[in-house]
Design an enzyme around this catalytic site. Structure first.
Site, PDB file in Angstrom:
ATOM      1  N   GLU A 139      57.907   3.673  11.489  1.00  0.00           N
ATOM      2  CA  GLU A 139      58.446   2.517  12.201  1.00  0.00           C
ATOM      3  C   GLU A 139      59.967   2.657  12.333  1.00  0.00           C
ATOM      4  O   GLU A 139      60.571   3.507  11.667  1.00  0.00           O
ATOM      5  CB  GLU A 139      58.112   1.235  11.416  1.00  0.00           C
ATOM      6  CG  GLU A 139      56.626   1.010  11.176  1.00  0.00           C
ATOM      7  CD  GLU A 139      55.880   0.515  12.429  1.00  0.00           C
ATOM      8  OE1 GLU A 139      56.340   0.743  13.555  1.00  0.00           O
ATOM      9  OE2 GLU A 139      54.820  -0.108  12.247  1.00  0.00           O
ATOM     10  N   HIS A 195      57.472   3.899  17.716  1.00  0.00           N
ATOM     11  CA  HIS A 195      57.079   4.559  16.470  1.00  0.00           C
ATOM     12  C   HIS A 195      56.215   5.781  16.785  1.00  0.00           C
ATOM     13  O   HIS A 195      55.572   5.854  17.834  1.00  0.00           O
ATOM     14  CB  HIS A 195      56.402   3.594  15.492  1.00  0.00           C
ATOM     15  CG  HIS A 195      54.996   3.187  15.811  1.00  0.00           C
ATOM     16  ND1 HIS A 195      54.450   2.015  15.333  1.00  0.00           N
ATOM     17  CD2 HIS A 195      54.006   3.773  16.524  1.00  0.00           C
ATOM     18  CE1 HIS A 195      53.194   1.918  15.728  1.00  0.00           C
ATOM     19  NE2 HIS A 195      52.893   2.980  16.455  1.00  0.00           N
TER      20      HIS A 195
END
Ligand code: GLP
Length: 274
Positions: free
Chosen positions: A166, A161
């Protein structure tokens, strides 16, 4: 590409010789990379009356910030012309809590340097919580009004990330409220820097988006330690995919990656060995 004169330690840096999508600097140790990146920031700041810098949190950045503090104290670096924007912040953690990214930035950098207080921008979790869409737009507008990011620092999550984008984050994502990945929460609960007890890591955060980050004129990514090796390899050689958020940096015109030998382990046999 950095000039060979940029840092005293840089003669020990090896560049990957081949077909990486961007320069990857493999250094024998963390301080070599930290000094080189801090030195680049100092040169940029000295070259402009106003510099818009994007800061990141995480243990990866501690040495860069320590070196910036040293440059201010010992070499007269003046950060009064810096406008600062941070990448992200947890939701549900009060600003004064030692685990907030605001606290991290104070203790790692801002308490010791002369970036003007009103030029420091760290996403406000309370405002973001109550008006996620409006807050995201306003944060982006503040960056644009400052002239856009001249240089953005980035660390890597173990799941690759960047900021709190994410896996699954779209390339056109913007500043927004996100749910944190289990991997990220587990790391925050096992990592001394983040300081969360097991089961207590926040579940949400506000983060600049991938598109926001890609608008920065320079991106400097740092990753250290074997636990980052897989993320580094996927970032550099993997397909450009939302499953590996940092791979979306491929194609940016000025991105450089700084890794130590351990984090370079997945790149190629022998890379980084001197
Ligand atoms: C958090 C931050 C990221 C940072 C990452 C890495 O998740 N949101 O911006 O890159 O931590 O942390 P560390 O440097 O401690 O490995």
């Amino acid at each position: 590409m950095p000039s060979p004169s940029r840092s005293p330690g840089e003669s020990r840096v090896r560049l990957l010789p081949t077909e990486t999508p961007f320069p990857v600097h493999v250094t024998p140790d963390r301080p070599t990379a930290e000094r080189a990146v801090a030195c680049e920031i100092a040169e940029l700041v000295r070259s402009k009356s106003r510099t818009v810098l994007g800061f990141a949190t995480g243990s990866t950045m501690c040495g860069v910030y320590a070196e910036l503090v040293r440059l201010v104290r010992e070499e007269g670096l003046d950060l009064s012309g810096v406008v600062a924007f941070n990448l992200d912040e947890y939701l549900g953690i009060p600003a004064a809590d030692p685990r907030s990214f605001r606290s991290f930035m104070r203790h790692a950098l801002f308490d010791y340097v002369n970036v003007p207080e009103d030029a420091i921008h760290i996403p406000d979790p309370e405002l973001a919580r109550f008006d996620p869409a409006g807050y995201g737009l306003r944060y982006e507008e503040t960056i644009r009004a400052a002239g856009g990011l001249d240089l953005q620092l980035l660390g890597l999550g173990r799941n690759a990330h960047i900021a709190f984008n994410e896996p699954g984050s779209a390339a056109d994502s913007r500043t927004r409220v996100v749910e944190l990945d289990d991997v990220t929460r587990r790391v925050a609960e096992s990592n001394g820097t983040a300081g969360f007890a097991v089961g207590s890591a926040p579940t949400r955060a506000v983060t600049m988006g991938i598109a926001t980050i890609l608008e920065a004129r320079r991106l400097r990514v740092l990753a250290f330690g074997e636990e980052k090796a897989q993320a580094v390899a996927a970032t550099v050689f993997g397909p450009r995919t939302a499953d590996v958020p940092a791979s979306l940096l491929q194609g940016h015109a000025d991105v450089e990656v700084w890794v130590d030998t351990a984090a370079a382990a997945g790149l190629a046999p022998g890379v980084g060995e001197s």
